[in-house]
Design a protein around this motif. Structure first.
Motif, PDB file in Angstrom:
ATOM      1  N   ALA A   1       0.839  -1.200   0.000  1.00  0.00           N
ATOM      2  CA  ALA A   1       0.000   0.000   0.000  1.00  0.00           C
ATOM      3  C   ALA A   1       0.868   1.242   0.000  1.00  0.00           C
ATOM      4  O   ALA A   1       2.016   1.226   0.463  1.00  0.00           O
ATOM      5  CB  ALA A   1      -0.934   0.028   1.220  1.00  0.00           C
ATOM      6  N   VAL A   2       0.285   2.313  -0.511  1.00  0.00           N
ATOM      7  CA  VAL A   2       0.864   3.655  -0.435  1.00  0.00           C
ATOM      8  C   VAL A   2      -0.235   4.569   0.078  1.00  0.00           C
ATOM      9  O   VAL A   2      -1.269   4.734  -0.574  1.00  0.00           O
ATOM     10  CB  VAL A   2       1.364   4.145  -1.805  1.00  0.00           C
ATOM     11  N   VAL A   3      -0.032   5.132   1.256  1.00  0.00           N
ATOM     12  CA  VAL A   3      -0.983   6.094   1.797  1.00  0.00           C
ATOM     13  C   VAL A   3      -0.262   7.408   2.033  1.00  0.00           C
ATOM     14  O   VAL A   3       0.970   7.445   2.193  1.00  0.00           O
ATOM     15  CB  VAL A   3      -1.664   5.596   3.086  1.00  0.00           C
ATOM     16  N   VAL A   4      -1.031   8.492   2.062  1.00  0.00           N
ATOM     17  CA  VAL A   4      -0.427   9.817   2.174  1.00  0.00           C
ATOM     18  C   VAL A   4      -1.150  10.645   3.224  1.00  0.00           C
ATOM     19  O   VAL A   4      -2.316  10.407   3.541  1.00  0.00           O
ATOM     20  CB  VAL A   4      -0.451  10.561   0.820  1.00  0.00           C
ATOM     21  N   TRP A   5      -0.430  11.626   3.738  1.00  0.00           N
ATOM     22  CA  TRP A   5      -1.049  12.593   4.632  1.00  0.00           C
ATOM     23  C   TRP A   5      -2.067  13.433   3.858  1.00  0.00           C
ATOM     24  O   TRP A   5      -1.967  13.581   2.641  1.00  0.00           O
ATOM     25  CB  TRP A   5       0.010  13.525   5.211  1.00  0.00           C
ATOM     26  N   ASP A   6      -3.017  13.990   4.568  1.00  0.00           N
ATOM     27  CA  ASP A   6      -4.002  14.888   3.968  1.00  0.00           C
ATOM     28  C   ASP A   6      -4.099  16.125   4.846  1.00  0.00           C
ATOM     29  O   ASP A   6      -4.812  16.138   5.849  1.00  0.00           O
ATOM     30  CB  ASP A   6      -5.358  14.179   3.857  1.00  0.00           C
ATOM     31  N   HIS A   7      -3.343  17.154   4.477  1.00  0.00           N
ATOM     32  CA  HIS A   7      -3.316  18.399   5.247  1.00  0.00           C
ATOM     33  C   HIS A   7      -3.338  19.598   4.310  1.00  0.00           C
ATOM     34  O   HIS A   7      -2.782  19.551   3.211  1.00  0.00           O
ATOM     35  CB  HIS A   7      -2.047  18.489   6.103  1.00  0.00           C
ATOM     36  N   LEU A   8      -3.959  20.677   4.773  1.00  0.00           N
ATOM     37  CA  LEU A   8      -3.831  21.981   4.126  1.00  0.00           C
ATOM     38  C   LEU A   8      -2.672  22.713   4.799  1.00  0.00           C
ATOM     39  O   LEU A   8      -2.832  23.783   5.388  1.00  0.00           O
ATOM     40  CB  LEU A   8      -5.128  22.781   4.268  1.00  0.00           C
TER      41      LEU A   8
ATOM     42  N   TRP B   1      -5.672  13.396  -3.218  1.00  0.00           N
ATOM     43  CA  TRP B   1      -6.360  12.587  -4.222  1.00  0.00           C
ATOM     44  C   TRP B   1      -5.807  12.837  -5.617  1.00  0.00           C
ATOM     45  O   TRP B   1      -5.806  11.934  -6.456  1.00  0.00           O
ATOM     46  CB  TRP B   1      -7.870  12.828  -4.137  1.00  0.00           C
ATOM     47  N   VAL B   2      -5.281  14.037  -5.852  1.00  0.00           N
ATOM     48  CA  VAL B   2      -4.657  14.299  -7.146  1.00  0.00           C
ATOM     49  C   VAL B   2      -3.375  13.489  -7.285  1.00  0.00           C
ATOM     50  O   VAL B   2      -3.145  12.826  -8.313  1.00  0.00           O
ATOM     51  CB  VAL B   2      -4.385  15.806  -7.326  1.00  0.00           C
ATOM     52  N   VAL B   3      -2.514  13.514  -6.255  1.00  0.00           N
ATOM     53  CA  VAL B   3      -1.254  12.770  -6.372  1.00  0.00           C
ATOM     54  C   VAL B   3      -1.500  11.266  -6.352  1.00  0.00           C
ATOM     55  O   VAL B   3      -0.807  10.501  -7.034  1.00  0.00           O
ATOM     56  CB  VAL B   3      -0.233  13.193  -5.297  1.00  0.00           C
ATOM     57  N   LEU B   4      -2.501  10.811  -5.594  1.00  0.00           N
ATOM     58  CA  LEU B   4      -2.815   9.384  -5.597  1.00  0.00           C
ATOM     59  C   LEU B   4      -3.350   8.944  -6.961  1.00  0.00           C
ATOM     60  O   LEU B   4      -3.076   7.818  -7.409  1.00  0.00           O
ATOM     61  CB  LEU B   4      -3.823   9.059  -4.498  1.00  0.00           C
ATOM     62  N   ALA B   5      -4.103   9.820  -7.625  1.00  0.00           N
ATOM     63  CA  ALA B   5      -4.584   9.490  -8.968  1.00  0.00           C
ATOM     64  C   ALA B   5      -3.418   9.304  -9.929  1.00  0.00           C
ATOM     65  O   ALA B   5      -3.421   8.391 -10.776  1.00  0.00           O
ATOM     66  CB  ALA B   5      -5.533  10.573  -9.475  1.00  0.00           C
ATOM     67  N   ALA B   6      -2.413  10.157  -9.796  1.00  0.00           N
ATOM     68  CA  ALA B   6      -1.223   9.997 -10.631  1.00  0.00           C
ATOM     69  C   ALA B   6      -0.507   8.694 -10.305  1.00  0.00           C
ATOM     70  O   ALA B   6      -0.063   7.966 -11.203  1.00  0.00           O
ATOM     71  CB  ALA B   6      -0.289  11.188 -10.440  1.00  0.00           C
ATOM     72  N   ALA B   7      -0.409   8.376  -9.009  1.00  0.00           N
ATOM     73  CA  ALA B   7       0.241   7.129  -8.606  1.00  0.00           C
ATOM     74  C   ALA B   7      -0.529   5.911  -9.110  1.00  0.00           C
ATOM     75  O   ALA B   7       0.069   4.885  -9.452  1.00  0.00           O
ATOM     76  CB  ALA B   7       0.377   7.080  -7.088  1.00  0.00           C
ATOM     77  N   ALA B   8      -1.852   6.022  -9.152  1.00  0.00           N
ATOM     78  CA  ALA B   8      -2.664   4.901  -9.633  1.00  0.00           C
ATOM     79  C   ALA B   8      -2.353   4.555 -11.073  1.00  0.00           C
ATOM     80  O   ALA B   8      -2.446   3.386 -11.481  1.00  0.00           O
ATOM     81  CB  ALA B   8      -4.145   5.231  -9.474  1.00  0.00           C
ATOM     82  N   GLN B   9      -1.992   5.552 -11.859  1.00  0.00           N
ATOM     83  CA  GLN B   9      -1.677   5.316 -13.265  1.00  0.00           C
ATOM     84  C   GLN B   9      -0.295   4.694 -13.459  1.00  0.00           C
ATOM     85  O   GLN B   9       0.000   4.164 -14.529  1.00  0.00           O
ATOM     86  CB  GLN B   9      -1.771   6.627 -14.046  1.00  0.00           C
ATOM     87  N   GLU B  10       0.533   4.747 -12.429  1.00  0.00           N
ATOM     88  CA  GLU B  10       1.895   4.225 -12.521  1.00  0.00           C
ATOM     89  C   GLU B  10       2.072   2.917 -11.746  1.00  0.00           C
ATOM     90  O   GLU B  10       3.171   2.387 -11.668  1.00  0.00           O
ATOM     91  CB  GLU B  10       2.880   5.262 -11.983  1.00  0.00           C
TER      92      GLU B  10
ATOM     93  N   LEU C   1     -16.702  14.564  -1.055  1.00  0.00           N
ATOM     94  CA  LEU C   1     -15.701  13.561  -0.725  1.00  0.00           C
ATOM     95  C   LEU C   1     -16.151  12.174  -1.196  1.00  0.00           C
ATOM     96  O   LEU C   1     -15.333  11.400  -1.729  1.00  0.00           O
ATOM     97  CB  LEU C   1     -15.433  13.560   0.782  1.00  0.00           C
ATOM     98  N   ALA C   2     -17.427  11.858  -1.031  1.00  0.00           N
ATOM     99  CA  ALA C   2     -17.947  10.575  -1.523  1.00  0.00           C
ATOM    100  C   ALA C   2     -17.736  10.452  -3.025  1.00  0.00           C
ATOM    101  O   ALA C   2     -17.340   9.394  -3.536  1.00  0.00           O
ATOM    102  CB  ALA C   2     -19.422  10.436  -1.178  1.00  0.00           C
ATOM    103  N   HIS C   3     -18.001  11.534  -3.748  1.00  0.00           N
ATOM    104  CA  HIS C   3     -17.845  11.553  -5.206  1.00  0.00           C
ATOM    105  C   HIS C   3     -16.376  11.387  -5.598  1.00  0.00           C
ATOM    106  O   HIS C   3     -16.037  10.582  -6.480  1.00  0.00           O
ATOM    107  CB  HIS C   3     -18.406  12.879  -5.726  1.00  0.00           C
ATOM    108  N   THR C   4     -15.497  12.137  -4.940  1.00  0.00           N
ATOM    109  CA  THR C   4     -14.062  12.064  -5.238  1.00  0.00           C
ATOM    110  C   THR C   4     -13.524  10.660  -5.024  1.00  0.00           C
ATOM    111  O   THR C   4     -12.829  10.098  -5.882  1.00  0.00           O
ATOM    112  CB  THR C   4     -13.290  13.054  -4.361  1.00  0.00           C
ATOM    113  N   VAL C   5     -13.823  10.083  -3.877  1.00  0.00           N
ATOM    114  CA  VAL C   5     -13.263   8.776  -3.551  1.00  0.00           C
ATOM    115  C   VAL C   5     -13.871   7.690  -4.433  1.00  0.00           C
ATOM    116  O   VAL C   5     -13.177   6.750  -4.845  1.00  0.00           O
ATOM    117  CB  VAL C   5     -13.443   8.467  -2.054  1.00  0.00           C
ATOM    118  N   ALA C   6     -15.155   7.807  -4.756  1.00  0.00           N
ATOM    119  CA  ALA C   6     -15.773   6.835  -5.671  1.00  0.00           C
ATOM    120  C   ALA C   6     -15.104   6.886  -7.032  1.00  0.00           C
ATOM    121  O   ALA C   6     -14.797   5.844  -7.636  1.00  0.00           O
ATOM    122  CB  ALA C   6     -17.266   7.111  -5.796  1.00  0.00           C
TER     123      ALA C   6
END
Length: 270
Positions: free
Chosen positions: A33-40, A52-61, A82-87
């Motif tokens: 697994a690869v998980v990331v922090w989520d902070h502003l 979610w943007v960087v994870l989307a890029a990682a998903a393609q690789e 958030l439900a929409h994004t994660v789905a």
């Protein structure tokens, strides 16, 4: 036990290409697994990437590793968004998403934008809305904080009945909350890369979580920690951990040093 890396995508690690590089190396080295922090974090003066943007890029690789957050301050988001994004991300990744969920530990990420850090009742209601939307049913919800007036989410996540929700935190309320969902995630190290949560202490807290569940079946316990290549984390597995998440952040070393740790592969339970 399964093994992942938990990346603080702040500071120099906020550069999206660095997360993608670490994700590729993690999959090649046998991490799960690869998980990331989520902070502003930019709200308190530190560069930070959108998870979610960087994870989307990682998903393609990648094609195998699970991908998610550790953890998202759910109440910073509208639950429907958030439900929409994660789905969408779950479909993009081929059903590999994990939503780490918590209250959010940095008050400035709320107050800098004119709101206060919410209590657990807001998080509980938001998670119920998110899960209801993921079900595919038409959702009618009128609660203390959120309203959903006859909405059906589409498209749905690939994972059924929902994307796994791992609840973060070690307060008594967080442990009770985790028991209602799919997993519990807890930090076990400090900024100086020292383990601060002993296996015995973890076992006590795991016991408290499981006291509020009918069984441990299908429930994950993820500990965030620091290990050396080839070292054993058997004591944590014996204490009830089902995941070890190797903590990677700027205080631990340079990007090159973090890559070398990832390439060396997971610890073991032998």
């Amino acid at each position: 036990m399964r093994y992942g890396i938990d990346i603080a995508i702040l500071g120099e690690l906020a550069e999206p290409s660095r997360l993608v590089h670490l994700a590729r190396e993690a999959e090649a080295a046998g991490w799960d697994a690869v998980v990331v922090w989520d902070h502003l974090a930019f709200a308190w003066g530190t560069p930070s990437a959108d998870p979610w943007v960087v994870l989307a890029a990682a998903a393609q690789e990648t094609s195998r590793v699970r991908l998610g957050t550790a953890v998202t301050a759910v109440a910073r988001h509208r639950p429907e968004t958030l439900a929409h994004t994660v789905a969408t991300f779950d479909r993009l990744s081929g059903g590999r998403a994990i939503l780490g969920a918590g209250l959010g530990g940095v008050t400035a990420e709320f107050t800098a934008f004119g709101s206060s850090r919410p209590g657990g009742n807001v998080l509980d209601e938001a998670l119920e809305v998110i899960s209801s939307l993921w079900s595919g049913a038409e959702v009618h919800h009128r609660g203390a904080h959120y309203t959903v007036d006859g909405v059906r989410l589409s498209p749905l996540p690939l994972q059924r009945p929902r994307v796994p929700v791992w609840v973060g935190g070690s307060a008594p309320g967080a442990l009770r909350r985790a028991a209602r969902w799919d997993g519990w995630i807890v930090g076990g190290d400090d900024q100086e890369c020292r383990m601060t949560l002993s296996p015995d202490s973890l076992a006590v807290q795991v016991g408290e979580v499981l006291r509020h569940r009918p069984s441990a079946a299908g429930f994950d316990v993820a500990i965030i920690g620091v290990s050396e290549p080839g070292s054993s984390v058997k004591a944590y597995a014996d204490a009830g951990a089902t995941w070890w998440l190797e903590h990677l952040h700027g205080y631990r070393g340079s990007m090159e040093q973090l890559v070398e740790r990832v390439k060396a592969g997971p610890p073991h339970v032998g």
